[in-house]
Design an enzyme around this catalytic site. Sequence first.
Site, mmCIF file in Angstrom:
data_model
loop_
_atom_site.group_PDB
_atom_site.id
_atom_site.type_symbol
_atom_site.label_atom_id
_atom_site.label_comp_id
_atom_site.label_asym_id
_atom_site.label_seq_id
_atom_site.Cartn_x
_atom_site.Cartn_y
_atom_site.Cartn_z
ATOM 1 C CG ASP A 36 18.484 57.975 38.630
ATOM 2 O OD1 ASP A 36 19.463 58.284 38.249
ATOM 3 O OD2 ASP A 36 17.423 57.881 38.128
ATOM 4 C CD GLU A 83 19.648 59.800 33.050
ATOM 5 O OE1 GLU A 83 19.224 59.890 31.872
ATOM 6 O OE2 GLU A 83 19.796 58.525 33.265
ATOM 7 C CD GLU A 84 18.132 55.430 33.873
ATOM 8 O OE1 GLU A 84 17.300 55.597 32.928
ATOM 9 O OE2 GLU A 84 19.087 55.014 33.728
ATOM 10 N NE ARG A 139 26.985 62.698 15.857
ATOM 11 C CZ ARG A 139 27.518 62.038 14.853
ATOM 12 N NH1 ARG A 139 28.417 61.183 14.954
ATOM 13 N NH2 ARG A 139 27.207 62.179 13.615
#
Length: 433
Positions: A104, A170-171, A213
Site C-alpha cells: 500500500d 500495512e499502513e 536488531r
Amino acid sequence: MRRYPLLATALLLAVPLGAQAPSPLTAELDRRLAGVMPKVVAWRRDIHEHPELSGFEVRTARLVAEHLRALGMEVRTGVGGHGVVGVLRGGRPGRTVALRADMDGLPVTEQVDLPFRSRVRATYNGQEVGVMHACGHDNHVAILMGTAEVLAGMKAQLPGTVVFIFQPAEEGHPDGGGGAERMIANGVMDNPKIDAIFGLHVWSGKLGEITYRPGPTMAASNSYRITVHGRQTHGANPWGGIDPIVVGSQIVMGLQTIISRQTDITANPAIVTVGQFNAGVRNNIIPDSAVLVGTIRTFSNEQKADIFRRVQTTAQNIAEASGARVDVKIDSGYIVTRNDEALTARMLPTLQRAAGRDMVQLAPLATGAEDFSYFQARVPGLFIFLGVSAPDADLNTVPRNHSPLFFADERALPVGVKAMSALALDWLAQSSR
C-alpha cells in the site's frame, strides 16, 4: 529532471567487500539475479507511478498475481482484502518459509522530480489527496517479485516450500487494524503451515547497507483520542461556561510529563505525541468540546499498560479540576516488532554474504511500527532494513519515509533481492539437515 536508466548488470552484481565464499546455490542465485534485475527496476517504477491507498491495492495485487501464476505457482488472491499469496513447492522435501512484502501507498503528494513520479489522486478521510509510495512499499513489492522469479527458477533444488506473502494495508485498513492480521485470519500462516518468516523494509539509510536488531526492534503503536466535554458559551463571557480548549491545552502539557518525568526511559524509550487538536468554529464562541488525537509508542507490554493508565489519569484529573469531563479511547494498535534472537543469529552470515560483511550493521531501536509483528507472534521471524539513500545524501537531513520528498536509489534493489532469496535458500537448506 533526473534520469534513471536501467542500471548495468555489472554495477548491480558487483561483489561486496568481505563477502563469504558462495555456495553452489548462491552462485546460481547470482546468475539468476543478473537476469531478473532489469525487470525488478521496471516493476518498481510502474508500481511507484501507480500507488494505491491501504485497502484499495487492486492494480498492484493483479500485477503480482499475474506474475506468480506465470511462474507456475499456486496463487491465492483476496486474502485479507487484496492480499496475494504464492506457494512455491520445491523439488525436495523440507519445511516451509515465508517472505513478505507490503503493497500500500500513503495519502502524500509526491514532490520528487522523477519521470515515473506519482500523479495519482484519491479520497482519504473525505478529502482529496495525492497518493505516493512515500514509505517505499513499491520497492518491497518489486524486490519480492524478483525474489519469486529467482527462486522459481531454482525450484528443483529447493528443499522445502517458499510462501510469498504480498500484504495489503500495512499502513492501516480503512475499517481498522492492519493487513497482516486480516491475512492471518484468512489462514495465510496455515496452508501450508509456515515455520519461519522474513521481511524487509527500505529506509533512508546508507545505500545498500542492511541493518538488523535481535529482540525488540520496532515499537508497539497505539492511537488515542481524548474528547474534552466543556460547556459552550460566548467568548466575551468565558465564566459562563467551561472552556474545553483551555482544558485540552492543559492536557497536552500534562501528557508531555508522562515521558519526561514519569517513565524510566533508561529501560526502554517511549513516546506520547499529540498529532491533532480540533475545536471551535468561530472566534467569539467557546465551543462545547475539543478533541485531541495522538500516538503512543512503547517497547514492552508493562510499559504500555503503565503509559495507558497515565494518559487516562492525566486527562481525567486535569478535566475534573476545571469542571470538564473527558472520554479517553486507546485502540489496540500494532504490537512490538520482535526479531527472534536465535533466528537472527543464525541468519546473520547470510545477510553478510548478501550485502558484504562491512555493510551489515546493528540497528538502533526504531519508534516506527510494523504489522509484520503479527506474523512474528505466530512463528520465528526476522525483519531487516535496507538503506536506499543516494551515495551523496547527507543521512542527517535526507528526507525520511513518509516524506513527500522520500527517494529510493535503485542501486539498492539487487541487495534486497539477493538478501531475501538467500534468506529463504539458507534457511531451507539448514532446516533440512
